[in-house]
Design an enzyme around this catalytic site. Structure first.
Site, mmCIF file in Angstrom:
data_model
loop_
_atom_site.group_PDB
_atom_site.id
_atom_site.type_symbol
_atom_site.label_atom_id
_atom_site.label_comp_id
_atom_site.label_asym_id
_atom_site.label_seq_id
_atom_site.Cartn_x
_atom_site.Cartn_y
_atom_site.Cartn_z
ATOM 1 C CB SER A 254 -4.199 1.939 1.616
ATOM 2 O OG SER A 254 -3.478 1.089 2.704
ATOM 3 C CE LYS A 255 -1.812 9.363 1.805
ATOM 4 N NZ LYS A 255 -2.502 10.335 2.232
#
Ligand code: GLU
Length: 484
Positions: A254-255
């Site tokens: 994820s980010k």
């Protein structure tokens, strides 16, 4: 039959590594067989639309070399290639009505309040509301009246409550689900847009798509898509649902990892070809253990039957290594063009930047590594006299002081300040003294760099620094040693 694949991104922001992998695999499956690779923009979820995201999609495909044969900008006879434009042609409504006529779909007029009062179920950790088929039982007259009154509606799929649905995924094999588990999902939303769930089926069929590659978050919805294909009497495409990409901690990439998108990786100094090569290996592997592939080679070697369904760990250390291999293999001019901004960010003095670039080319994994190798050219760092002591070179502070004091006048007299000229001159001194090279070179290199590790030897460094700066640094070294 000609293979036709599609990359079908939703324009919602940066290019996630997982999306790029889907695009790459779709591209490779098509090109391996001389098929067509198509771009379709899935923008039916207007709330998630991000300004500029379509440009990111085009830029990424162009930069990575995943050239599409058809798309919004290249008509191949299957357009429009943007779902919001397809909607305007009435295609989704037409097919939804066909399903209604077949009893496979129905109008639903339930309002928010009623839907909120329905039972929820937890499926795979997510709370979902299972629609109770209330509107399936409306009479023709009631439906007509509601439509005439302009009452907002959605169109839902009518899934059977008995029996099972089976489909085959290339990786996961045969998957069978109880039809009672299949929610009557919405096909057409109240704003008239189709849901992804409906549009992907209509589009993949009407655009003659043969192979669908996507993340396995779509695996659980696929039985509902298969039900739609069956309801229409259409052939189901080959499904390849890709394993999850995780970070080093085995959590979904994820980010937060800081390297989940193509743009993140470019910003961190990775080379496009290395990124593509690495992403190809996130789930796929060739028969041998080979790891370095150009895109052309991937086209030749890629076989989707060899994709693994176990989660693929995005290993940034491995990517760094691979990137280093690409940098080593680059021709110098290409390398220099990419390295120059990183060098100039550190060095503002008038030095031979190409020589400096050449020193680091084989030593870095990513471009931002450059700074740490070359910063001493800009300014001599503060360093500890203890650095002059080197066991293997048999040097200590006293021997270093003697050497520096001896070579200072030699350097002052030296007119040829090239690497070679300096080397020959120092070699003579080494021979006269009957010592080992390192005995002389180590203190000199320490004095001119102030560093334990440098990307080149003493004379190469001196050549770049030039006579004046070299002498100043040697004098500084003498001063330091005298005061020690
Ligand atoms: N628009 C979907 C996404 O971006 C595509 C899924 C698919 O390839 O069918 O996730």
């Amino acid at each position: 039959m000609k293979i036709r694949t599609r990359y079908a991104p939703s324009p919602t922001g940066r290019m996630h590594v997982g999306n790029l992998r889907s695009a790459l695999y779709e591209f490779l499956i098509a090109k391996h067989d001389g098929g067509d690779f198509m771009l379709r923009i899935e923008d039916t979820d207007q709330e998630r639309f991000v300004e500029g995201a379509i440009e990111i999609i085009y830029r990424t495909l162009e930069k990575t070399g995943l050239v599409h044969d058809e798309g919004p900008d290249k008509d191949g006879g299957y357009g429009p290639y943007v779902q919001s434009e397809r909607m305007k042609t009435g295609i989704y409504m037409k097919y939804a009505k066909e399903l209604i006529d077949k009893g496979e779909a129905y109008y639903c007029f339930c309002d928010k309040e009623r839907l909120a009062s329905l039972k929820t179920e937890v499926v795979e950790g997510k709370e979902i509301t299972v629609y109770d088929k209330h509107c399936l039982h409306l009479s023709k007259e009631e439906i007509r009246a509601n439509l005439d009154a302009g009452k907002p509606f959605v169109i839902r799929q009518n899934n059977p409550v008995e029996g099972t649905t089976t489909f085959t995924d290339e990786l996961y094999g045969d998957i069978t689900v109880e039809n009672s588990q299949l929610d009557d999902m919405i096909l057409i939303k109240s704003d008239g847009y189709p849901t992804y769930n409906f549009a992907n089926v209509v589009d993949d069929h009407t655009m003659n798509i043969t192979h669908v590659v996507r993340g396995n978050e779509y695996l659980s919805s696929s039985p509902k898509y298969v039900r739609l294909y069956e309801a229409f009497g259409w052939e189901v495409p080959v499904y390849v649902h890709l394993p999850l990409i995780t970070d080093e901690n085995h959590k979904k990439l994820s980010k937060r990892s800081g390297h989940s998108s193509f743009e993140d990786l470019l910003e961190q100094g990775f080379v496009t070809e290395a990124i593509v090569n690495y992403i190809a290996l996130l789930g796929w592997s060739p028969e041998d253990n080979r790891e370095i592939f150009t895109l052309e080679e991937l086209i030749k070697e890629f076989d989707y039957h060899r994709i693994s369904k176990s989660p693929a760990v995005f290993d940034i250390v491995k990517l760094r290594w691979m990137n280093g291999e690409y940098i080593k293999a680059m021709d110098f001019d290409t390398f220099y063009e990419m390295a120059e901004p990183y060098i100039k960010a550190v060095i503002t003095k008038d030095l031979d930047l190409k020589k400096i670039a050449n020193m680091v080319k084989t030593r870095i994994e990513v471009f931002p590594d450059i700074a740490g190798h070359i910063d001493f050219f800009q300014e001599l760092p503060a360093y500890d006299v203890a650095m002059y002591t080197h066991k293997k070179m048999k040097t200590d502070t006293a021997s270093s002081l003697t050497v520096l004091k001896d070579v200072l006048p030699l350097l002052t007299e030296q007119t040829d300040f090239s690497n070679d000229g300096l080397y020959q001159m120092l070699l003579k001194y080494v021979e006269e003294k009957g010592v080992k090279n390192g005995y002389v070179m180590w203190p000199i290199r320490t004095a001119v760099s102030g560093k334990q590790m440098t990307p080149a030897g003493a004379t190469e460094i001196m050549e770049v620094l030039g006579k004046e700066e070299t002498i100043a640094r040697i004098q500084k070294g003498i001063e330091l040693l005298e005061n020690a």
